[in-house]
Design a protein around this motif. Structure first.
Motif, PDB file in Angstrom:
ATOM      1  N   UNK A 217       0.975  -1.252  -0.007  1.00 14.66           N
ATOM      2  CA  UNK A 217      -0.161  -0.154  -0.051  1.00 14.66           C
ATOM      3  C   UNK A 217       0.957   1.150  -0.109  1.00 14.66           C
ATOM      4  N   UNK A 218       1.805   0.893   0.723  1.00 17.30           N
ATOM      5  CA  UNK A 218       2.863   2.452   0.828  1.00 17.30           C
ATOM      6  C   UNK A 218       3.689   2.652  -0.470  1.00 17.30           C
ATOM      7  N   UNK A 219       3.899   1.330  -1.102  1.00 22.61           N
ATOM      8  CA  UNK A 219       4.470   1.529  -2.414  1.00 22.61           C
ATOM      9  C   UNK A 219       3.773   1.920  -3.651  1.00 22.61           C
ATOM     10  N   UNK A 220       2.442   1.442  -3.576  1.00 23.54           N
ATOM     11  CA  UNK A 220       1.396   2.057  -4.261  1.00 23.54           C
ATOM     12  C   UNK A 220       1.113   3.704  -4.140  1.00 23.54           C
ATOM     13  N   UNK A 221       0.887   3.940  -2.948  1.00 23.96           N
ATOM     14  CA  UNK A 221       0.896   5.450  -2.776  1.00 23.96           C
ATOM     15  C   UNK A 221       2.146   6.286  -3.382  1.00 23.96           C
ATOM     16  N   UNK A 222       3.107   5.818  -3.179  1.00 27.33           N
ATOM     17  CA  UNK A 222       4.580   6.402  -3.508  1.00 27.33           C
ATOM     18  C   UNK A 222       4.438   6.409  -4.979  1.00 27.33           C
ATOM     19  N   UNK A 223       4.328   5.314  -5.799  1.00 28.57           N
ATOM     20  CA  UNK A 223       4.479   4.988  -7.328  1.00 28.57           C
ATOM     21  C   UNK A 223       3.553   5.927  -7.909  1.00 28.57           C
ATOM     22  N   UNK A 224       4.194   6.183  -9.237  1.00 29.29           N
ATOM     23  CA  UNK A 224       3.077   6.892 -10.219  1.00 29.29           C
ATOM     24  C   UNK A 224       2.867   6.004 -11.414  1.00 29.29           C
ATOM     25  N   UNK A 225       3.697   4.927 -11.582  1.00 28.74           N
ATOM     26  CA  UNK A 225       3.794   4.375 -12.799  1.00 28.74           C
ATOM     27  C   UNK A 225       4.325   2.705 -12.167  1.00 28.74           C
ATOM     28  N   UNK A 226       4.029   1.921 -13.306  1.00 24.12           N
ATOM     29  CA  UNK A 226       4.571   0.645 -12.813  1.00 24.12           C
ATOM     30  C   UNK A 226       6.051   0.365 -12.651  1.00 24.12           C
ATOM     31  N   UNK A 227       6.796   1.025 -13.462  1.00 23.68           N
ATOM     32  CA  UNK A 227       8.333   0.881 -13.425  1.00 23.68           C
ATOM     33  C   UNK A 227       8.723   1.220 -11.818  1.00 23.68           C
ATOM     34  N   UNK A 228       7.994   2.208 -11.511  1.00 25.89           N
ATOM     35  CA  UNK A 228       8.452   2.703 -10.176  1.00 25.89           C
ATOM     36  C   UNK A 228       8.140   1.551  -9.111  1.00 25.89           C
ATOM     37  N   UNK A 229       6.808   0.887  -9.050  1.00 24.58           N
ATOM     38  CA  UNK A 229       6.475  -0.063  -8.294  1.00 24.58           C
ATOM     39  C   UNK A 229       7.405  -1.345  -8.549  1.00 24.58           C
ATOM     40  N   UNK A 230       7.855  -1.535  -9.828  1.00 26.40           N
ATOM     41  CA  UNK A 230       8.658  -2.827 -10.010  1.00 26.40           C
ATOM     42  C   UNK A 230       9.987  -2.486  -9.492  1.00 26.40           C
TER      43      UNK A 230
END
Length: 269
Positions: free
Chosen positions: A171-184
């Motif tokens: 959830x924290x990563x999803x709040x921080x990331x704006x696109x899939x490569x940031x989450x990856x």
């Protein structure tokens, strides 16, 4: 005479929603991964079984960590917990990032859902997926190793805490990331290395001193070690220490996630 103007809303509602809207959001999140169960549940189970077949075939009979416990049996709890952790993280992180990219997050922001409602829905669905994948891995691995459960309550406690902690981290990563490569990037450079270096395939007592010390700084190690204790009644550290670290990590991450949800961090951009 009109009253003072209403204060602008900077984040999500602080009070609980007056209806059961959180249940609808939870249902939506569960259906999101269930409708593609072949990808979200079956594929991770297959990956874990391949790890078991490869490492078990190569090292069975050559490595014995605990007395009377074969290497394949030792490997099973680690693979189960690894699957739980990785999939709980992936579910909450990918769901939030996908909603941002597709632009449908705005419709959830218009609802009267509070920060607690969002937290329960996203974390609850991620925990459900993590536990389903872990259960699938365990059931398949029964074909290769005899079932063990020296302390079932420890197994359940660490499965829930591990899935919960990684769901909140996602959830924290999803709040921080704006696109899939940031989450990856978050998953490939933080989650995956910490998982693989947490004693999934080995006991940390087999490592040199410096690596043992570094392993004790890894909270993932305590979740896997405590989970394994529930199967064999043996572990590298006390299960109570593992429980304290896992519970403390979950509480700290949850407090941070709730704070960010209340302030609307990167939700209204």
């Amino acid at each position: 005479m009109s009253g003072p103007p209403a204060a602008p809303v900077s984040g999500l509602r602080a009070l609980p929603a007056p209806d059961d809207g959180w249940k609808m959001l939870l249902r939506k999140e569960v259906l999101r991964f269930w409708r593609v169960a072949f990808q979200t549940i079956a594929a991770p189970v297959l990956t874990a079984v391949l790890y078991l077949l490869i490492f078990g075939h190569v090292l069975e009979g050559r490595v014995q960590v605990y007395p009377g416990v074969g290497y394949v049996a030792f490997l099973v709890p680690g693979l189960v917990m690894m699957s739980v952790l990785q999939n709980a993280f992936a579910n909450s992180a990918s769901s939030l990032v996908q909603s941002k990219i597709m632009g449908n997050l705005v419709f959830q922001l218009l609802t009267p859902l509070s920060s607690w409602n969002w937290f329960v829905a996203y974390v609850g669905a991620a925990v459900a997926r993590g536990l389903l994948v872990g259960l699938g891995v365990y059931l398949v691995t029964l074909l290769y190793a005899p079932p063990r459960a020296a302390a079932p309550l420890w197994v359940l406690a660490f499965a829930l805490l591990g899935a919960g902690m990684m769901a909140v981290l996602g959830l924290l990563a999803g709040l921080w990331a704006d696109k899939f490569d940031q989450m990856a990037m978050f998953q490939n450079f933080i989650v995956m290395p910490m998982t693989f270096l947490a004693g999934v395939f080995y006991s940390i007592h087999t490592l040199p001193g410096i690596w043992q010390a570094l392993s004790h700084l890894n909270p993932f190690f305590y979740m896997i070690d405590g989970f394994r204790h529930g199967f064999f009644g043996a572990s590298d550290v006390s299960p109570w220490l593992s429980l304290a670290v896992a519970g403390g990590s979950f509480a700290l991450l949850s407090a941070l996630a709730l704070h960010l949800l209340k302030t609307g961090y990167k939700l209204r951009n």
